[in-house]
Design an enzyme around this catalytic site. Structure first.
Site, mmCIF file in Angstrom:
data_model
loop_
_atom_site.group_PDB
_atom_site.id
_atom_site.type_symbol
_atom_site.label_atom_id
_atom_site.label_comp_id
_atom_site.label_asym_id
_atom_site.label_seq_id
_atom_site.Cartn_x
_atom_site.Cartn_y
_atom_site.Cartn_z
ATOM 1 N N LEU A 502 0.833 -1.200 0.000
ATOM 2 C CA LEU A 502 0.000 0.000 0.000
ATOM 3 C C LEU A 502 0.868 1.250 0.000
ATOM 4 C CD1 LEU A 502 -1.574 1.150 3.339
ATOM 5 C CD2 LEU A 502 0.129 -0.675 3.308
ATOM 6 N N CYS A 503 0.288 2.327 -0.528
ATOM 7 C CA CYS A 503 0.925 3.641 -0.460
ATOM 8 C C CYS A 503 -0.179 4.651 -0.185
ATOM 9 C CB CYS A 503 1.685 3.958 -1.751
ATOM 10 S SG CYS A 503 0.620 4.156 -3.186
ATOM 11 N N GLN A 504 0.006 5.904 -0.553
ATOM 12 C CA GLN A 504 -0.983 6.912 -0.214
ATOM 13 C C GLN A 504 -2.210 6.825 -1.127
ATOM 14 O OE1 GLN A 504 -0.924 8.627 2.400
ATOM 15 N NE2 GLN A 504 -2.417 10.269 2.110
#
Lengths: 543, 543
Positions: A502-504
């Site tokens: 996951l990231c932003q």
């Protein structure tokens, strides 16, 4: 030829004026039950809020102006009480005098619209609705003496009403039976609207029901009491199809008049348009209710073409809709995820959070976009957007792409106008196309926010590839932080087994997932990143 | 596999990063002659004007950031001086040291872009261009000491530069050889931009040529002298195709590299993207130069797909472009009227002046729209828009409609998001569709602003159907005023013979023309009304 039109607002008046432009010789009579024709329905909430300061701005035409310009015989406060489809007559009651008379027709257009649904509640007679100018006069009068208001129903109109009551300084509570505002949208796309409403002081009661309405309060089924000098009922509309039903016209399962793609009812010489008809849906091909002003206007004009013998066809409807809520805009076209899920139709989901214009140009605000795609055909099934700027543009482009049959992955090819204050060199829409193509060719695998818990509980290792600063500000439970730029060097830190990246917003996660896949690791990307997961309230509802 | 990319801005860097996402094992080398990669070209004028306050905002990536995230070998100030397509090598000069070396490749991508055209004028060495960060540093330094500036060329970049020089308080003159600003637009659509520039104090010399540049002035060919502490040259760009030409690659008639729809040049293993290539035009199907940032970005990503063996195809280009000029926005897609005329291609023209959103909602500003339609197929050939708000949205919708093959008259069916602050129940785009359909079925005949003089001189009677107040404020010569609402009663006042109808924007004229036709009178409507005629300067140039 004598054309009789019942209903003098969006659909009816579009039909009348187009009919005149096509035929100077036709006799055109418009019967309108209310006191006004051709008024600006969609402006009513904004007149309540004072955004539209003058009442006359709402009155786009009058019987006099329509007589002068289009030689129309417009009769307000004249109600059609019965239709004889065989004898081709309509019984009319003049509401002010009580006089009844019979009007003949060669062709009849029903544009009776839809009326507000009113829940059967003790005290409901005090609740006001907002469908026409007479309604708005009542609301404006009530607003003058009110310090508190309850809006029942958080659909598009309910949300607009709440915003405009707040503009008038009224302490406002919105009560919605469903779990979210703006029911047609998916929950994670509607959530930012709810947050915006709360930020502006609106009390929002979701999953709540009104049990009684008292003199200056409303009581909910959980017993709580809400102050309510004013009560607005906006829980939906239903087609005004009683006249058509009594005349023996075919009525659909949604209680709307059944018409074909030339807007003909089941009886010859009788047509129907607007909110009273069931429209063919462009995603399912089936008929249903899509009560929208723009579609009523288009059908009104089109029925005149049909009556005049032109080869006009009413195309299936997407149901594009939009609403402004303080600093936010939310819009959608086509089907939502929940609707596709309920219909058991397969779909792919894409979330993104692009900037409205180039990030290097000032004031680039992020929006959230959602695209729903048929996994077999790559057809776009629906889209939703919420954000500050550029939401209307993106939904209009996507609605146009759907109308043109542009496949989801071909959105990458669209040549949209780019200068840094208007968009990005790879526009938000192009990026949706790239993501759709990556999913289509298997270059990317994603997981949705509501699937995350199960992935973790079945042994996936969550890797957050954002910066340590972003990670420290909050992440999903159990995630370890390995910034994307360090991932190649630190991949060995991740235990064996599947990886959830996951990231932003999903973009760095895409690069990380690609990298891990190519290093031989099984990895999927959290679609829309931490932002979608948070917007969905998954930090609260998924555990 | 070793992929060598020459040029590290829009196209080259999109190719490099996509290549890495597709292949972790590829060796990827990017050679960039300049000092910066992946910078924001389209932001350069706004950095000059101070709208983008920080220089580092322009630098989207650095060689270091690209190495960390994408493991790219990016070499700035390294110029490719020769390509050996058979030996598959490139000779490289390290500009700072003068060292030369040879780099091999398996696949080569040319993304060398385009350079500013510089006119051969006495004193031209003082003129600055604006293509990269080094250029902008020079301009910003010069701006610091300048009180006056001359911009040579009033294309998109010239206009943006002029606006931003004015923002810096510099007295600015724009000198353009052609008769209008924004040459790709038609004259009546560009005219409001010229007016806006003049309103903001820009001196605009159209149809003027520079003969010499002196120390702090510029002299025009008519002998007039213009103060110019600073001179910006923005008369266009030409492909940087020298390297490709010397390598024996096929070059097109526009001096761009010839590529197929998979971006392959005439030599195997060599590809080219962006401003250096000739692109297939979607209206003519022929190749030409379309130097636009968004297209370069798209082609960059696409060429990586091609190299990776994915079935990617570069579609024909529309050339959508946009520019903001103080309070106005001008945009276009596809072909202009003058281009169609020059190509002797038949077309229909539609002008309209819709409001950006519903008129009853505050601050609804009018824009001007122009649609060009193939009279045989109803295909949309091009569109232009100029106005304050909503211009980008309408052009994006029209570009999408063109991509989707939506016929002009079917624009009526598009379901665009409507709430009163965003659009109209019948949106500007729907209205274009209605007009296109009226023309297609013969329900409306129009005449263009430049045809008006001939119509009058051959005996047409001009009837202005606006109100007496509007008429009094100015009309075409010889027109008589009969307001639309009085036309039925007063039609006998119009002498026998053909009638030319006009109103403010064309809409009342449409109703009047229909009425007159049905009363047996020959009548045509002035397309776009008095407003288009005035915008075109027809009051000055047509008599």
């Amino acid at each position: 030829m004598k054309v009789l039109i019942i209903g003098g607002v969006a659909g009816g008046m579009s039909a009348a004026t187009r009919m005149r432009r096509l035929s100077e010789s036709a006799q055109i009579v418009v019967l309108e039950r209310g006191a006004h024709v051709s008024f600006a329905n969609c402006g009513l909430p904004y007149y309540v809020g004072g955004v539209i300061p003058k009442r006359e701005s709402l009155l786009l035409q009058t019987p006099e102006s329509l007589a002068a310009r289009f030689r129309l015989d417009v009769r307000v406060r004249h109600e059609a009480t019965a239709v004889d489809p065989v004898g081709r007559t309509v019984t009319v009651r003049e509401l002010d005098s009580g006089r009844e008379y019979v009007e003949s027709f060669d062709e009849l257009v029903l544009s009776t619209g839809a009326s507000a649904v009113v829940a059967r509640l003790p005290g409901v007679e005090r609740a006001l609705v907002l469908r026409d100018v007479t309604d708005v006069d009542r609301v404006v009068e009530a607003v003058g003496n009110a310090r508190s208001a309850v809006v029942i129903g958080a659909g598009f109109i309910g949300v607009e009403m709440a915003e405009n009551l707040v503009r008038r300084g009224i302490s406002t509570t919105v009560i919605e039976r469903g779990p979210q505002v703006l029911g047609p949208l998916d929950v994670e796309m509607a959530a930012p609207v709810a947050a915006e409403m709360r930020t502006h002081g609106i009390r929002l009661e979701l999953g709540a029901e009104v049990s009684t309405i008292e003199a200056d309060t409303v009581t909910l089924s959980d017993g709580s009491v809400v102050p309510a000098d004013l009560v607005i009922m906006s829980i939906g509309v239903r087609p005004e199809s009683g006249l058509a039903r009594e005349a023996g016209l075919e009525i659909g399962s949604g209680a709307g008049v059944v018409v074909d793609d030339r807007l003909r009812t089941s009886m010859p010489h009788i047509y129907a348009v607007g909110d009273v008809v069931e429209k063919r849906d462009s995603v399912s091909g089936q008929s249903g209710l899509i009560p929208l002003a723009n579609s009523a206007n288009r059908q009104g004009r089109l029925v005149a073409d049909v009556i005049a013998g032109l080869p006009a066809i009413d195309p299936p409807a997407l149901g594009t809709a939009i609403v402004g809520v303080f600093g936010l805009t939310a819009a959608m076209t086509g089907w939502s995820e929940k609707r596709l899920r309920a219909a058991k139709r397969p779909f792919r989901v894409i979330h993104s959070h692009p900037l409205a214009h180039a990030g290097y140009y000032p004031d680039a605000a992020a929006m959230s976009l959602k695209l729903l795609v048929d996994p077999d055909t790559d057809q776009i099934l629906g889209a939703q957007a919420v954000g500050a700027d550029g939401v209307d543009k993106r939904i209009d482009v996507l609605a146009t792409a759907m109308a043109g049959g542009i496949a989801a992955s071909r959105l990458m090819d669209l040549e949209l106008a780019y200068a840094p204050q208007f968009g990005s060199a790879k526009d938000a829409i192009n990026m949706l196309g790239y993501m759709a193509d990556n999913l289509r060719i298997g270059a990317l695998r994603t997981i949705q926010w509501h699937e995350l818990d199960e992935a973790i509980s079945t042994g996936s290792h969550a890797v957050d590839v954002r910066t340590p600063e972003e990670f420290a500000a909050g992440s999903i439970p159990g995630a370890r932080n390995i910034p994307l730029d360090e991932l190649r060097a630190r991949v060995e830190e991740i235990p064996a087994g599947p990886i959830l990246v996951l990231c932003q917003v999903g973009q760095r996660g895409n690069s990380a997932t690609r990298l891990l896949n190519q290093l031989g690791r099984e990895a999927v990307n959290l679609d829309g990143g931490y932002r979608t997961w948070r917007a969905a309230g998954a930090d609260r509802i998924c555990r």
